[in-house]
Motif scaffolding. Structure first.
Motif, PDB file in Angstrom:
ATOM      1  N   PRO A 168     -20.550  10.064  60.505  1.00  0.00           N
ATOM      2  CA  PRO A 168     -21.078  10.174  61.877  1.00  0.00           C
ATOM      3  C   PRO A 168     -19.999  10.314  62.936  1.00  0.00           C
ATOM      4  N   ARG A 169     -18.754   9.988  62.588  1.00  0.00           N
ATOM      5  CA  ARG A 169     -17.664  10.149  63.555  1.00  0.00           C
ATOM      6  C   ARG A 169     -17.343  11.620  63.804  1.00  0.00           C
ATOM      7  N   GLY A 170     -17.863  12.492  62.960  1.00  0.00           N
ATOM      8  CA  GLY A 170     -17.655  13.919  63.166  1.00  0.00           C
ATOM      9  C   GLY A 170     -18.740  14.568  64.007  1.00  0.00           C
ATOM     10  N   LEU A 171     -19.655  13.760  64.519  1.00  0.00           N
ATOM     11  CA  LEU A 171     -20.764  14.266  65.333  1.00  0.00           C
ATOM     12  C   LEU A 171     -20.759  13.568  66.680  1.00  0.00           C
ATOM     13  N   TYR A 172     -20.597  14.333  67.756  1.00  0.00           N
ATOM     14  CA  TYR A 172     -20.682  13.767  69.096  1.00  0.00           C
ATOM     15  C   TYR A 172     -22.095  13.963  69.635  1.00  0.00           C
TER      16      TYR A 172
END
Length: 233
Positions: A168-172
């Protein structure tokens, strides 16, 4: 414009004949149910899975025995014989079901509860930009804001068909943006109008009218859920 039909309900408020519950599950779901040791949690799991099928059966006016469902390798349910997309989420004793008539859909809910390690969890799901904003959020709002962000991210990842197999850290997503981009695809986000102890979001590839449907507590296998229209697009 298409529509997204949404049901949000508590498992403990449903009455589903025990005779039917195991018969409705797939072999994989039955196997998973058997591995749940706590009886209350096992019953909650059975109720959520059976209610999901009953909702779809009633919504599509298709007998339960004719409801053909497959599951992708990432766990996303599909009804190949019908021109709809579906998504399901659960949190403790609550479930949510979304049915879209226009493209993919993702739904996620979380029950509000104290999270002692909220700041630590935030580091595992937030982008650097989101983390900087989160640092300035008042302490009394940190749990609520964390759950809001979490449901936005998971709704998008479910809509993309990936779920939490994607970091989820790759999705803003932020907290207020009505639309975000992920993998060169635009996703539209809508906050669910749910009760105070729940947080929830929908994600879709196009803006759609959301209809919140009421689920009768006494579920009959041939029932058709009543509905009310929520006044936003």
């Amino acid at each position: 414009m298409g529509t997204i039909d949404v049901w949000v309900f508590r498992h403990s408020q449903l009455t589903i004949p025990t005779l039917y519950m195991r018969e409705m599950l797939s072999p994989t779901e039955r196997e998973r149910a058997e591995k749940i040791r706590h009886m209350d949690m096992r019953l909650s799991y059975l109720q959520s899975k059976c209610a999901f099928r009953i909702i779809l059966s009633a919504h599509l006016h298709v007998p339960l025995r004719n409801l053909q469902m497959t599951v992708s390798r990432f766990g996303k349910p599909r009804l190949t014989a019908h021109d709809i997309e579906v998504s399901q989420a659960h949190s403790h004793d609550w479930s949510a079901v979304a049915v879209s008539t226009l493209g993919f859909v993702g739904i996620d809910i979380e029950r509000w509860r104290p999270l002692a390690n909220c700041r630590q969890l935030a580091c595992q799901v937030m982008t650097d930009q989101e983390a900087r904003v989160y640092e300035d959020i008042p302490s009394e709002l940190t749990v609520r804001k964390f759950l809001e962000l979490w449901t936005r991210k998971e709704a998008v990842l479910k809509c993309a068909g990936l779920g939490l197999r994607e970091d989820p850290r790759g999705l803003y997503t932020g907290w207020d943006e009505p639309a975000v981009e992920f993998g060169d695809v635009q996703y539209f986000l809508t906050a669910l109008p749910v009760c105070g102890q729940l947080v929830g979001h929908l994600a879709s590839h196009a803006p759609q009218k959301v209809i919140m449907r009421n689920l009768p507590s006494q579920l009959d296998l041939e029932c058709s859920p009543f509905h009310r229209t929520v006044g936003f697009d």
